[in-house]
Design a protein around this motif. Structure first.
Motif, PDB file in Angstrom:
ATOM      1  N   ALA A 151     -23.228  50.082 -10.636  1.00 21.53           N
ATOM      2  CA  ALA A 151     -22.654  48.922  -9.953  1.00 21.53           C
ATOM      3  C   ALA A 151     -21.551  49.351  -8.990  1.00 21.53           C
ATOM      4  CB  ALA A 151     -22.114  47.916 -10.977  1.00 21.53           C
ATOM      5  N   ALA A 152     -20.705  50.282  -9.413  1.00 16.09           N
ATOM      6  CA  ALA A 152     -19.650  50.782  -8.525  1.00 16.09           C
ATOM      7  C   ALA A 152     -20.245  51.519  -7.327  1.00 16.09           C
ATOM      8  CB  ALA A 152     -18.709  51.698  -9.314  1.00 16.09           C
ATOM      9  N   HIS A 153     -21.291  52.297  -7.568  1.00 11.61           N
ATOM     10  CA  HIS A 153     -21.970  53.009  -6.472  1.00 11.61           C
ATOM     11  C   HIS A 153     -22.567  52.018  -5.481  1.00 11.61           C
ATOM     12  CE1 HIS A 153     -24.582  55.704  -4.304  1.00 11.61           C
ATOM     13  NE2 HIS A 153     -25.660  55.080  -4.748  1.00 11.61           N
ATOM     14  N   TRP A 154     -23.220  50.978  -5.990  1.00 15.20           N
ATOM     15  CA  TRP A 154     -23.788  49.965  -5.100  1.00 15.20           C
ATOM     16  C   TRP A 154     -22.692  49.275  -4.285  1.00 15.20           C
ATOM     17  CZ3 TRP A 154     -28.269  46.723  -7.683  1.00 15.20           C
ATOM     18  CH2 TRP A 154     -29.355  47.587  -7.934  1.00 15.20           C
ATOM     19  N   ILE A 174     -22.563  49.092  -0.238  1.00 15.45           N
ATOM     20  CA  ILE A 174     -22.533  47.832   0.524  1.00 15.45           C
ATOM     21  C   ILE A 174     -21.332  47.804   1.464  1.00 15.45           C
ATOM     22  CG2 ILE A 174     -22.262  45.326   0.330  1.00 15.45           C
ATOM     23  CD1 ILE A 174     -24.988  46.246  -0.526  1.00 15.45           C
ATOM     24  N   ALA A 175     -20.188  48.245   0.988  1.00 11.19           N
ATOM     25  CA  ALA A 175     -18.970  48.206   1.803  1.00 11.19           C
ATOM     26  C   ALA A 175     -19.070  49.099   3.035  1.00 11.19           C
ATOM     27  CB  ALA A 175     -17.767  48.616   0.958  1.00 11.19           C
ATOM     28  N   ALA A 176     -19.923  50.120   2.980  1.00 13.82           N
ATOM     29  CA  ALA A 176     -20.044  51.060   4.100  1.00 13.82           C
ATOM     30  C   ALA A 176     -21.050  50.613   5.148  1.00 13.82           C
ATOM     31  CB  ALA A 176     -20.441  52.442   3.568  1.00 13.82           C
ATOM     32  N   VAL A 231     -28.587  41.361   2.724  1.00 15.31           N
ATOM     33  CA  VAL A 231     -28.618  41.769   1.322  1.00 15.31           C
ATOM     34  C   VAL A 231     -29.182  40.608   0.500  1.00 15.31           C
ATOM     35  CG1 VAL A 231     -27.277  42.520  -0.668  1.00 15.31           C
ATOM     36  CG2 VAL A 231     -26.685  43.346   1.622  1.00 15.31           C
ATOM     37  N   VAL A 232     -30.329  40.838  -0.110  1.00 19.15           N
ATOM     38  CA  VAL A 232     -30.970  39.850  -0.979  1.00 19.15           C
ATOM     39  C   VAL A 232     -30.641  40.256  -2.407  1.00 19.15           C
ATOM     40  CG1 VAL A 232     -33.149  38.772  -1.648  1.00 19.15           C
ATOM     41  CG2 VAL A 232     -32.805  39.530   0.715  1.00 19.15           C
ATOM     42  N   ALA A 233     -29.893  39.411  -3.132  1.00 16.05           N
ATOM     43  CA  ALA A 233     -29.323  39.833  -4.403  1.00 16.05           C
ATOM     44  C   ALA A 233     -29.545  38.803  -5.500  1.00 16.05           C
ATOM     45  CB  ALA A 233     -27.828  40.101  -4.245  1.00 16.05           C
ATOM     46  N   ASN A 234     -29.520  39.291  -6.718  1.00 15.99           N
ATOM     47  CA  ASN A 234     -29.749  38.481  -7.909  1.00 15.99           C
ATOM     48  C   ASN A 234     -28.451  37.808  -8.332  1.00 15.99           C
ATOM     49  OD1 ASN A 234     -30.448  37.425 -10.394  1.00 15.99           O
ATOM     50  ND2 ASN A 234     -31.176  39.335 -11.270  1.00 15.99           N
ATOM     51  N   SER A 288     -21.323  43.779  -7.353  1.00 10.74           N
ATOM     52  CA  SER A 288     -21.508  44.929  -6.460  1.00 10.74           C
ATOM     53  C   SER A 288     -21.742  44.526  -5.010  1.00 10.74           C
ATOM     54  CB  SER A 288     -22.670  45.792  -6.948  1.00 10.74           C
ATOM     55  OG  SER A 288     -23.913  45.154  -6.751  1.00 10.74           O
ATOM     56  N   VAL A 289     -22.207  43.312  -4.740  1.00  5.26           N
ATOM     57  CA  VAL A 289     -22.573  42.926  -3.370  1.00  5.26           C
ATOM     58  C   VAL A 289     -21.552  42.010  -2.710  1.00  5.26           C
ATOM     59  CG1 VAL A 289     -25.021  43.153  -3.952  1.00  5.26           C
ATOM     60  CG2 VAL A 289     -23.949  40.893  -4.056  1.00  5.26           C
ATOM     61  N   ARG A 290     -20.409  41.820  -3.329  1.00  7.29           N
ATOM     62  CA  ARG A 290     -19.471  40.815  -2.813  1.00  7.29           C
ATOM     63  C   ARG A 290     -18.957  41.123  -1.414  1.00  7.29           C
ATOM     64  NH1 ARG A 290     -15.279  39.109  -7.493  1.00  7.29           N
ATOM     65  NH2 ARG A 290     -14.268  40.966  -6.661  1.00  7.29           N
ATOM     66  N   GLU A 291     -19.015  42.409  -0.989  1.00  6.46           N
ATOM     67  CA  GLU A 291     -18.529  42.771   0.348  1.00  6.46           C
ATOM     68  C   GLU A 291     -19.626  42.671   1.408  1.00  6.46           C
ATOM     69  OE1 GLU A 291     -15.331  43.354   0.934  1.00  6.46           O
ATOM     70  OE2 GLU A 291     -14.989  42.964  -1.198  1.00  6.46           O
ATOM     71  N   ALA A 292     -20.820  42.258   1.038  1.00  5.54           N
ATOM     72  CA  ALA A 292     -21.917  42.163   2.005  1.00  5.54           C
ATOM     73  C   ALA A 292     -21.604  41.101   3.055  1.00  5.54           C
ATOM     74  CB  ALA A 292     -23.220  41.836   1.291  1.00  5.54           C
TER      75      ALA A 292
END
Length: 444
Positions: free
Chosen positions: A173-176, A180-182, A189-192, A201-205
């Motif tokens: 999750a940290a890696h994801w 995403i931040a980069a 980003v299509v996320a669950n 993990s996708v909050r910065e998308a």
């Protein structure tokens, strides 16, 4: 690195569709990349001819060693969708690739080789395809995203996997999140929304499409990753009582109807999902595929039509005729996937049921502790046969669950042949799954 994409046509960060680059084949590859790929094809062919493998890894490894930028060169100029998850990525990527092919030729790593080497082989095999759908190992997402600059990134779930990999769900999750931040190019980003680890993990998308993933496995996402306090759960919803992070309202979800399950999406989309693959998980995978395909400018109607044609995912699901038996093979590699596979075979209790577990180095099977987290109690009252080199541990777990179990052969295929003539359901871990399909065939 690929050319920048034009701005998406979506009007906001939660839009379901995005614009993209023109449908042109990739540019001519640098000579060093062409030379590396020529040698990699020769190595892959030698591997296949010698019977040592399908050539989906060895060729890519050689190309990568000779030319580290090979994946970036091959991805340049394509419209790419990446699919990553702990469970279900092979099925969902297969469904998404089928849908995207309605737009044009699409490169796809159908063999499931999902690290950089396998992706190189897949893109090289369809050099001029303007589209690509790539199943991507969750631990390698960062390097693949950087190399391919995807137009769509589909992230489905995170949970514990076999422990010999040495990677934990929270680390992923940290890696994801860092990946995403980069991202500094237009990427949907299509996320669950039902998986708190994915949602965190996708909050910065910059552009998010939420899908209701109907997660049935919560043991690896019980606490808020920021506050480390237990999440409040009510039905499908979840919320952190400390910071307020919570399940977002989905843009895509499924609901039952008189004709089956209907996928609902933005702009009042409502399309009937096909029932060509069994189980609840396959229904959710279909929903993810339709949502991601729509972000690739495939109409939802065209997406479900193509998804309906998929009946086999590299040997999964499709019936295999073996002697007097018709075998359906399901993969279970961790507690979450065991949970879904057991639910699938519960739908039809007529076939003979064989559960298989074998070990093969870092490819899975050494870790049997996770068996005690899977709900084998669901099989109570049903006769089950275990097989494979780790079948004793599997039989012990089943006996503790109150299941009538018979310890079968270490040779899983031989144990299939020993079942009464007719239908056989086989649930196997990764080494046993591949060993069986290499012998009975993977279908089309």
């Amino acid at each position: 690195m690929s050319d920048p994409q034009p701005e998406p046509t979506s009007s906001g960060p939660r839009g379901g569709r995005a614009g993209g680059r023109s449908e042109l084949p990739p540019r001519r590859l640098p000579w060093l990349t062409r030379a590396a790929l020529a040698l990699s094809r020769a190595a892959a062919d030698a591997s296949r001819r010698s019977g040592r493998g399908r050539g989906a890894q060895v060729g890519g490894k050689l190309a990568y060693r000779l030319r580290p930028g090979t994946l970036r060169d091959l991805a340049d100029g394509r419209q790419t969708a990446l699919v990553s998850a702990t469970n279900g990525k092979s099925t969902t990527a297969t469904l998404l690739a089928a849908a995207v092919r309605s737009r044009g030729p699409t490169a796809f790593n159908a063999t499931g080789a999902n690290m950089e080497e396998g992706l190189v082989v897949a893109l090289d095999a369809d050099r001029r395809a303007p589209y690509a759908v790539l199943e991507t190992d969750e631990a390698y997402l960062g390097v693949v995203v950087e190399a391919t600059r995807p137009r769509v990134l589909l992230l489905m779930n995170l949970s514990r996997d076999f422990l010999e990999r040495g990677v934990r769900a929270k680390q992923l999750a940290a890696h994801w999140r860092e990946t995403i931040a980069a991202i500094d190019w237009p990427c949907v980003v299509v996320a669950n929304t039902d998986d708190p680890l994915v949602a965190w993990s996708v909050r910065e998308a910059r552009q998010l499409v939420w899908v209701a993933g109907e997660d049935s496995w919560h043991a690896d996402s019980m606490v808020c990753r920021d506050c480390l306090v237990r999440l409040d759960r009510s039905n499908a919803s979840w919320r952190c009582p400390h910071c307020g992070m919570e399940r977002e309202t989905p843009d895509w979800w499924v609901a039952p109807s008189a004709d089956g399950w209907v996928a609902h999406g933005p702009d009042d989309v409502a399309v009937l999902l096909p029932a060509s693959l069994p189980g609840r998980a396959s229904r959710v995978n279909s929903l993810f595929a339709v949502a991601a395909a729509t972000a690739m400018d495939v109409s939802p109607e065209a997406a479900v039509q193509r998804v309906a044609d998929v009946e086999n995912v590299d040997g999964r699901y499709a019936p295999h005729v073996y002697g007097q038996h018709v075998v359906r093979v399901l993969l279970a590699k961790n507690p979450a996937s065991w949970t879904e596979s057991l639910a699938t075979v519960e739908e039809d209790r007529k076939p003979s049921l064989v559960l298989a577990m074998s070990s093969r180095g870092a490819g899975g099977g050494q870790d049997t502790a996770m068996l005690w987290d899977a709900p084998f109690e669901r099989l109570a009252g049903r006769a089950v046969t275990t097989a494979g080199s780790r079948g004793d541990e599997l039989a012990l777990r089943l006996a503790a669950a109150g299941v009538e179990v018979r310890r079968g052969s270490a040779d899983v295929v031989a144990e299939i042949g020993a079942q009464p003539p007719g239908a056989v359901d086989l649930i196997a871990n990764w080494p046993a799954f591949n060993a069986v399909l290499d012998r009975i065939g993977r279908g089309t």
